[in-house]
Design an enzyme around this catalytic site. Sequence first.
Site, PDB file in Angstrom:
ATOM      1  N   ASP A 182       0.908  -1.145   0.000  1.00 56.25           N
ATOM      2  CA  ASP A 182       0.000   0.000   0.000  1.00 56.25           C
ATOM      3  C   ASP A 182       0.949   1.196   0.000  1.00 56.25           C
ATOM      4  O   ASP A 182       1.515   1.539   1.039  1.00 56.25           O
ATOM      5  CB  ASP A 182      -0.881  -0.003   1.253  1.00 56.25           C
ATOM      6  CG  ASP A 182      -1.804   1.206   1.270  1.00 56.25           C
ATOM      7  OD1 ASP A 182      -1.538   2.162   0.522  1.00 56.25           O
ATOM      8  OD2 ASP A 182      -2.776   1.201   2.031  1.00 56.25           O
ATOM      9  N   HIS A 183       1.148   1.797  -1.165  1.00 56.21           N
ATOM     10  CA  HIS A 183       2.269   2.745  -1.274  1.00 56.21           C
ATOM     11  C   HIS A 183       2.103   3.949  -0.337  1.00 56.21           C
ATOM     12  O   HIS A 183       3.066   4.624  -0.012  1.00 56.21           O
ATOM     13  CB  HIS A 183       2.484   3.190  -2.731  1.00 56.21           C
ATOM     14  CG  HIS A 183       1.453   4.145  -3.233  1.00 56.21           C
ATOM     15  ND1 HIS A 183       0.343   3.754  -3.907  1.00 56.21           N
ATOM     16  CD2 HIS A 183       1.371   5.485  -3.129  1.00 56.21           C
ATOM     17  CE1 HIS A 183      -0.379   4.809  -4.204  1.00 56.21           C
ATOM     18  NE2 HIS A 183       0.213   5.882  -3.744  1.00 56.21           N
ATOM     19  N   HIS A 245      -5.742   2.837   1.418  1.00 55.46           N
ATOM     20  CA  HIS A 245      -5.062   4.033   1.929  1.00 55.46           C
ATOM     21  C   HIS A 245      -5.781   4.681   3.111  1.00 55.46           C
ATOM     22  O   HIS A 245      -5.184   4.946   4.148  1.00 55.46           O
ATOM     23  CB  HIS A 245      -4.919   5.097   0.834  1.00 55.46           C
ATOM     24  CG  HIS A 245      -4.313   4.589  -0.430  1.00 55.46           C
ATOM     25  ND1 HIS A 245      -3.361   3.607  -0.454  1.00 55.46           N
ATOM     26  CD2 HIS A 245      -4.511   4.936  -1.719  1.00 55.46           C
ATOM     27  CE1 HIS A 245      -3.009   3.382  -1.706  1.00 55.46           C
ATOM     28  NE2 HIS A 245      -3.695   4.166  -2.494  1.00 55.46           N
TER      29      HIS A 245
HETATM   30  P1  NDP Z   1      -0.388  -2.063 -17.056  1.00 52.39           P
HETATM   31  O1  NDP Z   1      -1.779  -2.107 -17.543  1.00 52.39           O
HETATM   32  O2  NDP Z   1       0.533  -1.062 -17.635  1.00 52.39           O
HETATM   33  O3  NDP Z   1       0.149  -3.546 -17.167  1.00 52.39           O
HETATM   34  C1  NDP Z   1       1.446  -3.959 -16.802  1.00 52.39           C
HETATM   35  C2  NDP Z   1       1.934  -4.967 -17.783  1.00 52.39           C
HETATM   36  O4  NDP Z   1       1.201  -6.179 -17.657  1.00 52.39           O
HETATM   37  C3  NDP Z   1       1.739  -4.512 -19.198  1.00 52.39           C
HETATM   38  O5  NDP Z   1       2.868  -3.848 -19.647  1.00 52.39           O
HETATM   39  C4  NDP Z   1       1.494  -5.783 -19.958  1.00 52.39           C
HETATM   40  O6  NDP Z   1       2.716  -6.209 -20.470  1.00 52.39           O
HETATM   41  C5  NDP Z   1       1.040  -6.766 -18.939  1.00 52.39           C
HETATM   42  N1  NDP Z   1      -0.367  -7.057 -19.209  1.00 52.39           N
HETATM   43  C6  NDP Z   1      -1.371  -6.205 -19.494  1.00 52.39           C
HETATM   44  N2  NDP Z   1      -2.519  -6.844 -19.661  1.00 52.39           N
HETATM   45  C7  NDP Z   1      -2.245  -8.140 -19.499  1.00 52.39           C
HETATM   46  C8  NDP Z   1      -3.010  -9.330 -19.552  1.00 52.39           C
HETATM   47  N3  NDP Z   1      -4.316  -9.300 -19.808  1.00 52.39           N
HETATM   48  N4  NDP Z   1      -2.386 -10.501 -19.332  1.00 52.39           N
HETATM   49  C9  NDP Z   1      -1.077 -10.547 -19.058  1.00 52.39           C
HETATM   50  N5  NDP Z   1      -0.308  -9.455 -19.001  1.00 52.39           N
HETATM   51  C10 NDP Z   1      -0.874  -8.275 -19.219  1.00 52.39           C
HETATM   52  O7  NDP Z   1      -0.475  -1.928 -15.488  1.00 52.39           O
HETATM   53  P2  NDP Z   1       0.300  -0.959 -14.540  1.00 52.39           P
HETATM   54  O8  NDP Z   1       1.742  -1.031 -14.817  1.00 52.39           O
HETATM   55  O9  NDP Z   1      -0.379   0.340 -14.536  1.00 52.39           O
HETATM   56  O10 NDP Z   1      -0.016  -1.632 -13.134  1.00 52.39           O
HETATM   57  C11 NDP Z   1       0.576  -2.854 -12.742  1.00 52.39           C
HETATM   58  C12 NDP Z   1      -0.004  -3.260 -11.393  1.00 52.39           C
HETATM   59  O11 NDP Z   1       0.274  -2.239 -10.462  1.00 52.39           O
HETATM   60  C13 NDP Z   1      -1.515  -3.443 -11.411  1.00 52.39           C
HETATM   61  O12 NDP Z   1      -1.849  -4.459 -10.508  1.00 52.39           O
HETATM   62  C14 NDP Z   1      -2.014  -2.099 -10.886  1.00 52.39           C
HETATM   63  O13 NDP Z   1      -3.253  -2.203 -10.268  1.00 52.39           O
HETATM   64  C15 NDP Z   1      -0.919  -1.757  -9.892  1.00 52.39           C
HETATM   65  N6  NDP Z   1      -0.793  -0.341  -9.654  1.00 52.39           N
HETATM   66  C16 NDP Z   1      -0.478   0.516 -10.664  1.00 52.39           C
HETATM   67  C17 NDP Z   1      -0.327   1.856 -10.419  1.00 52.39           C
HETATM   68  C18 NDP Z   1       0.059   2.816 -11.502  1.00 52.39           C
HETATM   69  O14 NDP Z   1       0.201   4.007 -11.194  1.00 52.39           O
HETATM   70  N7  NDP Z   1       0.255   2.380 -12.729  1.00 52.39           N
HETATM   71  C19 NDP Z   1      -0.532   2.412  -9.062  1.00 52.39           C
HETATM   72  C20 NDP Z   1      -0.825   1.425  -8.069  1.00 52.39           C
HETATM   73  C21 NDP Z   1      -0.947   0.106  -8.367  1.00 52.39           C
HETATM   74  P3  NDP Z   1       2.770  -7.138 -21.739  1.00 52.39           P
HETATM   75  O15 NDP Z   1       1.616  -6.823 -22.606  1.00 52.39           O
HETATM   76  O16 NDP Z   1       4.101  -6.763 -22.326  1.00 52.39           O
HETATM   77  O17 NDP Z   1       2.743  -8.500 -21.167  1.00 52.39           O
END
Ligand code: NDP
Length: 508
Positions: A182-183, A245
């Site tokens: 939980d950042h 949070h």
């Molecule tokens: P993204 O939607 O950018 O997804 C991260 C990576 O996961 C993508 O680059 C993709 O890589 C892969 N991905 C996307 N969809 C799928 C799928 N259906 N199946 C398998 N792989 C998939 O997410 P975020 O980086 O924004 O978030 C990552 C995690 O962090 C999530 O759980 C989110 O809730 C959490 N989070 C994010 C925050 C943010 O600010 N972004 C803040 C707090 C929490 P590829 O297609 O190359 O496999």
Amino acid sequence: MLDDLSIDPTVIYIFGASGDLAQRKIIPAIYDLFIKDLMPKPFFIIGLARTPLTDDDFRQQLRRGVGQFSQQSKVDDEIWNKFASNIKYIGTEYNDSNIYRSLFADIEQGWRATASRILYLATPPEMFATIVGQLGQSNVFRGKEKYRIVIEKPFGRDLKSAQKLNSALAKVFDESQIYRIDHYLGKETVQNILAFRFANAMWEPIWNRSFIDHVQITVSEQVGVGRRGGYYEHAGALRDMIQNHLLQLMCLVAMEPPTSFQADEIRNKKVDVLHAIRPISRDEVFKFAVRGQYGSGIVAGENVAAYREEPNVAEHSGTETFVAIKFYIDNWRWQGVPFYLRTGKGMEARVSEISLQFRPVPHHPFSKRVIEPNRLAIQIEPKEGIMLLTQAKEPGLVMKIKPVEMHYTYDEVFQYSSPGAYETLLLDVMRGDPGLFMRADQVEMAWSVLSSILEVWQDIPEVGFPNYAAGEWGPQEAERLIAQDGRSWLFPACLEFENKKGDGCDYN
Ligand code: NDP
């Protein structure tokens, strides 16, 4: 948070490494630690995701993220190259078991000690169970303190799904190896709540129902949902903000004094608060909780589109972008003291603040005018600081009482920019200190506290959305929620203080 900075050599595996979080938060934080010479020696980062990328493509992508989001004003070529030589990328499907078999071989040949291995799940949450299941096949983790898994939020979407994910994790890892992020808990001021409460003798005697009238916690964002509409549509403000949070902030304010700063002692005291929250029955949901969704409006002078007009949001979306809730904590310290929590997007200002409103003086001899009660505001965003509202005599020949703020901000006092939350949290994972992370029982209890609201809101969709304009402090119903108790939402102290100084509160 430990004070010993020596860390074993470490390999960090980032699943979902091609994504937004890796680029905006994880890698910039690791780079900032590297610049501060706080990364383990040696360390290595392996990014995994499905997108086919070469190591160089991946590093270039990360460099752009570091340039934009790290605390460094400029990325130095030489330093970057040194950093980037510790990074590689594997393009893979997450259900390819061959990858998992080869993942833990050989990187550390020639290293001075066995490496710690950090498995950071930064994929969409639907993938968490698949990856954990695959990791479980290799059967090498349990009981090995040096293997740690980091799970991003959201941790489940209700009690049942959180229990399911916890039990999937428990098949592969011991609880002590699991770091649920939980950042908010990595933020400097959030940690300072503990120091402020328990390193100062003056607060504890008055930190209770005898002196405190009520507590307000506001976490408001000016931004709308932006590019995250797809995710947010299935989450909403209750899941996205309150469950983690705001409830965690409430726990820090309400917890009993810990006997030590051991991770489990702090977490025990926090979970005690969650257990003591008075359950809200299904019949009481509309009395204790309010939901809202922003329509179009003006935020900071700019026109903002309605939530329903954002990308990947349904035309008639029933997802809440605002929540206000009143809780009671049934224990000796807090009996009868309401805790009002509110959070929203598309609101007037970006503020995270906890206000403890003290009871009014029992009698004052100065005049018949009502004197504003004391208020302590713990400011988390946009600036970190503490404000205490007191009363003073205004200089002059008559006795006139006027509110005066005693105020400090972190950057003024310490002249040191706070580390980012992800820096703090990543360093703690590498050092093996889970104190700022959520334990299984905390997560489940937090879902349990909200279960009736989640159910009733799902069963009875809101027909009046949108019910506040972007740029407001939420819907009228939120005013009524608190007005029915003869109170009102406090204007954030940081805005009030800065407005008086005349330079606004725009720290962005
Ligand atoms: P993204 O939607 O950018 O997804 C991260 C990576 O996961 C993508 O680059 C993709 O890589 C892969 N991905 C996307 N969809 C799928 C799928 N259906 N199946 C398998 N792989 C998939 O997410 P975020 O980086 O924004 O978030 C990552 C995690 O962090 C999530 O759980 C989110 O809730 C959490 N989070 C994010 C925050 C943010 O600010 N972004 C803040 C707090 C929490 P590829 O297609 O190359 O496999």
